[in-house]
Design a protein around this motif. Structure first.
Motif, short mmCIF file in Angstrom:
data_model
loop_
_atom_site.label_atom_id
_atom_site.label_comp_id
_atom_site.label_asym_id
_atom_site.label_seq_id
_atom_site.Cartn_x
_atom_site.Cartn_y
_atom_site.Cartn_z
N PHE A 100 0.82 -1.22 0.00
CA PHE A 100 0.00 0.00 0.00
C PHE A 100 0.85 1.27 0.00
O PHE A 100 0.40 2.32 -0.46
CB PHE A 100 -0.97 0.00 1.19
CG PHE A 100 -2.03 -1.05 1.09
CD1 PHE A 100 -2.96 -1.03 0.06
CD2 PHE A 100 -2.09 -2.08 2.00
CE1 PHE A 100 -3.94 -2.00 -0.05
CE2 PHE A 100 -3.07 -3.07 1.91
CZ PHE A 100 -3.99 -3.03 0.88
N LEU A 101 2.06 1.16 0.51
CA LEU A 101 2.98 2.30 0.49
C LEU A 101 3.77 2.36 -0.82
O LEU A 101 4.62 3.24 -1.00
CB LEU A 101 3.93 2.24 1.69
CG LEU A 101 3.26 2.41 3.06
CD1 LEU A 101 4.27 2.20 4.18
CD2 LEU A 101 2.59 3.78 3.18
N GLY A 102 3.50 1.42 -1.73
CA GLY A 102 4.13 1.43 -3.04
C GLY A 102 5.55 0.91 -3.06
O GLY A 102 6.30 1.15 -4.01
N GLN A 103 5.94 0.18 -2.01
CA GLN A 103 7.33 -0.25 -1.90
C GLN A 103 7.59 -1.62 -2.49
O GLN A 103 8.62 -1.85 -3.10
CB GLN A 103 7.75 -0.24 -0.42
CG GLN A 103 7.70 1.15 0.18
CD GLN A 103 7.80 1.14 1.70
OE1 GLN A 103 7.71 0.09 2.33
NE2 GLN A 103 7.99 2.30 2.29
N TYR A 104 6.67 -2.57 -2.27
CA TYR A 104 6.91 -3.96 -2.67
C TYR A 104 5.67 -4.56 -3.29
O TYR A 104 4.60 -3.98 -3.25
CB TYR A 104 7.30 -4.84 -1.46
CG TYR A 104 8.54 -4.40 -0.75
CD1 TYR A 104 9.79 -4.59 -1.32
CD2 TYR A 104 8.46 -3.81 0.51
CE1 TYR A 104 10.93 -4.18 -0.66
CE2 TYR A 104 9.61 -3.40 1.18
CZ TYR A 104 10.84 -3.59 0.59
OH TYR A 104 11.96 -3.19 1.24
#
Length: 196
Positions: free
Chosen positions: A84-88
């Motif tokens: 959701f934080l766009g990291q993985y």
């Protein structure tokens, strides 16, 4: 598609889960029917009580389904925070473990998430999308598919067996047949067609 949930990241990196239940109808027992039932004769009153009891059970079941759905969504947000934080990519997450955590049977979770959606910065997804199998080495199906895509992009004509070898070097063991299945699911042609 009207999502039941949305997830937004605050400036501090905290995730905010919102349940859009304002378009869900609210159910309650009809007080007029309850008052009317008190004026009936014994047989009619017994029938009215059974109807009120059935209505109460139905209302309770609907409330339980919504509560279960909210609990599942909170677990999804907690476990897939990096996504959701766009990291993985999505991490492995199992329905049976989720069911155990909230104290219900697996089938209750399956029913609660059926045809339910969540919207986030990366798009709108069915809740079932967030439950990913662990392939090997703690890698989810979604991440393996991304890696296969990367390998095919970098090596245009690479065959499935070579993709399986490249995955093995990254600690992911998959058969050539499984690689072919995932590649086809993503709409990537075979090496023969890519080389044509």
């Amino acid at each position: 598609i009207m999502p039941e949930f949305s997830v937004d990241a605050g400036a501090d990196g905290q995730l905010i889960l919102q349940f859009h239940n304002d378009y869900y109808p609210t159910f309650r027992q009809d007080e007029n029917f309850r008052r009317l039932s008190e004026t009936l004769n014994a047989d009619e009153q017994a029938y009215a009580r059974r109807m009120l009891s059935s209505a109460g059970q139905l209302i309770h079941a609907i409330e339980m389904r919504q509560t279960t759905m909210e609990k599942v969504a909170r677990i999804i947000v907690r476990e897939q925070k990096a996504f959701f934080l766009g990291q993985y990519s999505l991490l492995p997450l199992r329905i049976d473990e989720t069911a155990r955590e909230i104290g219900v049977h697996e089938t209750t979770v399956y029913r609660a998430i059926q045809d339910k959606y969540l919207h986030c910065a990366r798009g709108t997804f069915p809740l079932s999308h967030f439950f990913q199998k662990e392939i090997s080495g703690g890698t989810s199906t979604a991440r393996v598919k991304e890696i296969i895509q990367e390998i095919c992009r970098e090596n245009g004509k690479i065959p499935d067996l070579a993709i399986a070898d490249a995955l093995e070097k990254r600690g992911i063991t998959l058969s050539r047949r499984t690689v072919a299945k995932y590649r086809a699911q993503m709409g990537i042609d075979s090496s023969f067609r890519r080389s044509a």
